[in-house]
Design a protein around this motif. Structure first.
Motif, mmCIF file in Angstrom:
data_model
loop_
_atom_site.group_PDB
_atom_site.id
_atom_site.type_symbol
_atom_site.label_atom_id
_atom_site.label_comp_id
_atom_site.label_asym_id
_atom_site.label_seq_id
_atom_site.Cartn_x
_atom_site.Cartn_y
_atom_site.Cartn_z
ATOM 1 N N MET A 264 31.789 -19.913 -37.721
ATOM 2 C CA MET A 264 32.177 -18.531 -37.370
ATOM 3 C C MET A 264 33.584 -18.234 -37.891
ATOM 4 S SD MET A 264 31.235 -18.386 -33.374
ATOM 5 C CE MET A 264 29.580 -18.542 -32.737
ATOM 6 N N THR A 265 33.858 -16.919 -37.994
ATOM 7 C CA THR A 265 35.228 -16.503 -38.282
ATOM 8 C C THR A 265 35.719 -15.654 -37.117
ATOM 9 O OG1 THR A 265 34.536 -14.494 -39.427
ATOM 10 C CG2 THR A 265 34.788 -16.495 -40.783
ATOM 11 N N ALA A 270 38.256 -11.712 -41.367
ATOM 12 C CA ALA A 270 37.647 -13.043 -41.288
ATOM 13 C C ALA A 270 38.591 -14.117 -41.851
ATOM 14 C CB ALA A 270 36.305 -13.057 -42.034
ATOM 15 N N THR A 271 39.875 -13.985 -41.483
ATOM 16 C CA THR A 271 40.876 -14.886 -42.073
ATOM 17 C C THR A 271 40.875 -16.261 -41.428
ATOM 18 O OG1 THR A 271 42.559 -14.044 -40.551
ATOM 19 C CG2 THR A 271 42.442 -13.010 -42.731
ATOM 20 N N HIS A 272 40.310 -16.365 -40.214
ATOM 21 C CA HIS A 272 40.288 -17.673 -39.557
ATOM 22 C C HIS A 272 38.849 -18.179 -39.481
ATOM 23 C CE1 HIS A 272 41.414 -20.957 -36.872
ATOM 24 N NE2 HIS A 272 40.303 -20.688 -36.205
ATOM 25 N N THR A 273 38.622 -19.337 -40.025
ATOM 26 C CA THR A 273 37.298 -19.956 -39.948
ATOM 27 C C THR A 273 37.346 -21.085 -38.928
ATOM 28 O OG1 THR A 273 36.931 -19.428 -42.273
ATOM 29 C CG2 THR A 273 35.466 -21.066 -41.280
ATOM 30 N N GLY A 305 50.436 -22.889 -19.305
ATOM 31 C CA GLY A 305 51.537 -23.787 -19.614
ATOM 32 C C GLY A 305 51.399 -24.553 -20.915
ATOM 33 N N ARG A 306 50.283 -24.363 -21.639
ATOM 34 C CA ARG A 306 50.108 -25.089 -22.904
ATOM 35 C C ARG A 306 50.231 -24.140 -24.085
ATOM 36 N NH1 ARG A 306 46.032 -29.621 -21.685
ATOM 37 N NH2 ARG A 306 46.048 -29.516 -19.428
ATOM 38 N N PRO A 307 50.850 -24.604 -25.185
ATOM 39 C CA PRO A 307 50.930 -23.743 -26.366
ATOM 40 C C PRO A 307 49.558 -23.519 -26.982
ATOM 41 C CG PRO A 307 52.179 -25.805 -26.680
ATOM 42 C CD PRO A 307 51.467 -25.915 -25.364
ATOM 43 N N ALA A 308 49.218 -22.272 -27.186
ATOM 44 C CA ALA A 308 47.947 -21.915 -27.814
ATOM 45 C C ALA A 308 48.253 -21.137 -29.085
ATOM 46 C CB ALA A 308 47.107 -21.061 -26.856
ATOM 47 N N PRO A 309 47.760 -21.609 -30.246
ATOM 48 C CA PRO A 309 48.076 -20.937 -31.508
ATOM 49 C C PRO A 309 47.331 -19.615 -31.681
ATOM 50 C CG PRO A 309 46.692 -22.881 -31.890
ATOM 51 C CD PRO A 309 46.980 -22.850 -30.415
ATOM 52 N N VAL A 310 48.042 -18.638 -32.224
ATOM 53 C CA VAL A 310 47.412 -17.368 -32.588
ATOM 54 C C VAL A 310 46.547 -17.640 -33.808
ATOM 55 C CG1 VAL A 310 47.814 -15.013 -33.420
ATOM 56 C CG2 VAL A 310 49.353 -16.022 -31.705
ATOM 57 N N ILE A 311 45.252 -17.321 -33.707
ATOM 58 C CA ILE A 311 44.359 -17.512 -34.851
ATOM 59 C C ILE A 311 43.849 -16.154 -35.319
ATOM 60 C CG2 ILE A 311 43.680 -19.886 -34.264
ATOM 61 C CD1 ILE A 311 41.120 -18.716 -33.060
ATOM 62 N N GLY A 312 43.615 -16.018 -36.606
ATOM 63 C CA GLY A 312 43.164 -14.749 -37.155
ATOM 64 C C GLY A 312 44.292 -13.737 -37.133
ATOM 65 N N ARG A 313 43.928 -12.490 -37.447
ATOM 66 C CA ARG A 313 44.916 -11.422 -37.553
ATOM 67 C C ARG A 313 45.338 -10.900 -36.196
ATOM 68 N NH1 ARG A 313 43.096 -8.607 -42.596
ATOM 69 N NH2 ARG A 313 43.823 -10.060 -44.188
ATOM 70 N N VAL A 314 46.613 -10.596 -36.078
ATOM 71 C CA VAL A 314 47.088 -9.774 -34.966
ATOM 72 C C VAL A 314 46.573 -8.368 -35.230
ATOM 73 C CG1 VAL A 314 49.158 -8.746 -33.924
ATOM 74 C CG2 VAL A 314 49.160 -11.180 -34.600
ATOM 75 N N SER A 315 45.867 -7.778 -34.273
ATOM 76 C CA SER A 315 45.407 -6.404 -34.479
ATOM 77 C C SER A 315 46.227 -5.444 -33.638
ATOM 78 C CB SER A 315 43.898 -6.283 -34.270
ATOM 79 O OG SER A 315 43.495 -6.814 -33.046
ATOM 80 N N MET A 316 45.856 -4.175 -33.627
ATOM 81 C CA MET A 316 46.725 -3.171 -33.002
ATOM 82 C C MET A 316 46.950 -3.448 -31.520
ATOM 83 S SD MET A 316 46.265 0.957 -32.792
ATOM 84 C CE MET A 316 46.269 1.218 -34.547
ATOM 85 N N ASP A 317 45.881 -3.811 -30.823
ATOM 86 C CA ASP A 317 45.938 -3.926 -29.368
ATOM 87 C C ASP A 317 45.641 -5.322 -28.855
ATOM 88 O OD1 ASP A 317 46.033 -0.993 -29.345
ATOM 89 O OD2 ASP A 317 43.932 -1.191 -29.958
#
Ligand SMILES: *Cc1c(COP(=O)(O)O)cnc(C)c1O
Length: 379
Positions: A264-265, A270-273, A305-317
């Motif tokens: 899935m992306t 669809a920048t994150h697979t 309390g755990r770091p979670a990475p931002v995946i895919g694009r940041v969108s408007m909201d």
């Protein structure tokens, strides 16, 4: 996903999607720390750009209560909006008075920072028209080459000090170009040029240091200092531990947690697979809130309390973060992820976004549910 139970110490409505807490006591404590550090010099406060995004109408009165009596803004309108909010304090406008705006300054009692001999001539003519002596600061350029009297103009003024007639000169200022790089040779050059100019010009309080300049040492303090970013918790000494207190906590709600698996992306473009079975949490903030699109695939938030990475694009909201490693029962719909706060500093977020803390703070969105806390951020 179960529904969140409201946590204590957090009286925000359930519908508030993202919450910005501003700790006014930390802003005041930061100002007192700088004031004590620069004694016997005085300490002003820079509250331009709505107090770096925190809200000048709330921040400036808190600083006034702490003892601050001189405030700098950039635009005249910022000064007009603040007049009245900080009684018996002076408001100075760094961008100065463009032709035709002089009457707005004198009528409201806000003080221009004059940036050229032409600015000075217009201000003295305005004073003569009113039959009054009018206050002003004068900016001397010492190497930034952005605003202020150029060296030749400084020489003219030194030779013809009568050009200041009609002006109640509140101070000479200059501004460092490289203050946060302590070893940069331009720092000492600028301080030296400022000293040389002051020696030839009529006496008035002198000011050179912004936040980082304060930490270059007493040779840089002159008569008063002009901190901005350090008041708001940005590290004024990059590369060494931050001496300032954090002043904000930004949290946004988890709206959904969904299982994902390869191939899935996630998100626009669809920048994150997805490469392994896991979980994605969707969170209620986006670039419309100032959560920079350049944090796409680069930022981190704290979930339980755990770091979670931002995946895919940041969108408007919305943003999407990988919470595969957060235990199932530690996340519920409506829980908050911490985006900025004591455990996730403005400077860290800025580094991930490829910018500086100033830009992160001044971008903080209008849509956030804002609270001004008199004494401390929630745990
Ligand atoms: C913005 C500004 C400051 C404050 O700078 P910080 O780096 O935020 O402390 C001081 N002086 C001038 C002229 C400025 O434009």
């Amino acid at each position: 996903m179960a529904a969140a139970t409201p946590s204590k110490n957090d009286d925000v409505p359930a519908r508030a999607g993202a919450i910005l807490d501003v700790d006014l006591s930390a802003v005041a404590a930061n100002w007192r720390l700088l004031r004590d550090r620069v004694r016997p010099a005085a300490c002003a406060a820079v509250v331009k750009a709505d107090a770096y995004g925190l809200g000048a109408q709330r921040v400036a009165p808190a600083l006034r209560d702490a003892g601050c009596r001189l405030f700098f803004v950039a635009h005249p309108d910022e000064g007009l909006a603040l007049a009245g909010a900080v009684p018996a304090a002076e408001i100075a406008v760094l961008n100065g008075a463009v032709p035709g705006s002089e009457g707005d300054f004198s009528a409201a009692g806000i003080v221009p920072v004059l940036n050229s001999l032409d600015d000075l001539a217009r201000w003295t003519r305005h004073a003569a028209t009113l039959g009054r002596v009018l206050p002003a600061f004068i900016h001397l350029d010492t190497g930034m080459n952005r605003l202020g009297l150029a060296p030749a103009e400084q020489g003219t003024l030194a030779a013809e000090p009568e050009r200041l007639r009609g002006v109640d000169l509140r101070g000479w200022i200059t501004h460092l170009a490289c203050a946060e790089i302590a070893s940069h040779p331009l720092n000492a050059d600028q301080a030296g040029r400022f000293r040389a100019a002051l020696a030839r010009l009529p006496g008035a309080p002198a000011s050179l240091a912004n936040s980082a300049g304060i930490f270059l040492g007493p040779d840089y303090h002159f008569d008063f200092v002009r901190p901005g970013c350090a008041l708001y918790g940005i590290n004024p000494t990059p590369g060494t531990p931050n001496p300032m207190l954090p002043t904000i906590k930004l949290r946004a709600r988890i709206l959904q947690v969904r299982p994902v698996d390869s191939p899935m992306t996630v998100g626009y473009g669809a920048t994150h697979t997805v490469v392994r079975a896991g979980k994605v949490a969707t969170i209620a903030t986006g670039y419309a809130d100032g959560y920079s699109r350049s944090l796409s695939g680069a930022g981190h938030v704290l979930v339980a309390g755990r770091p979670a990475p931002v995946i895919g694009r940041v969108s408007m909201d919305l943003i999407t973060v990988d919470v595969t490693d957060v235990p199932e029962d530690a996340i519920r719909q409506g829980d908050f992820a911490e985006l900025i706060g004591p455990h996730r500093t403005v400077d860290q977020v800025a580094a991930e976004a490829g910018t500086i803390g100033y830009e992160v703070m001044t971008s903080l969105g209008r849509r956030y549910w804002r609270r001004y806390l008199p004494d401390g951020l929630p745990a």
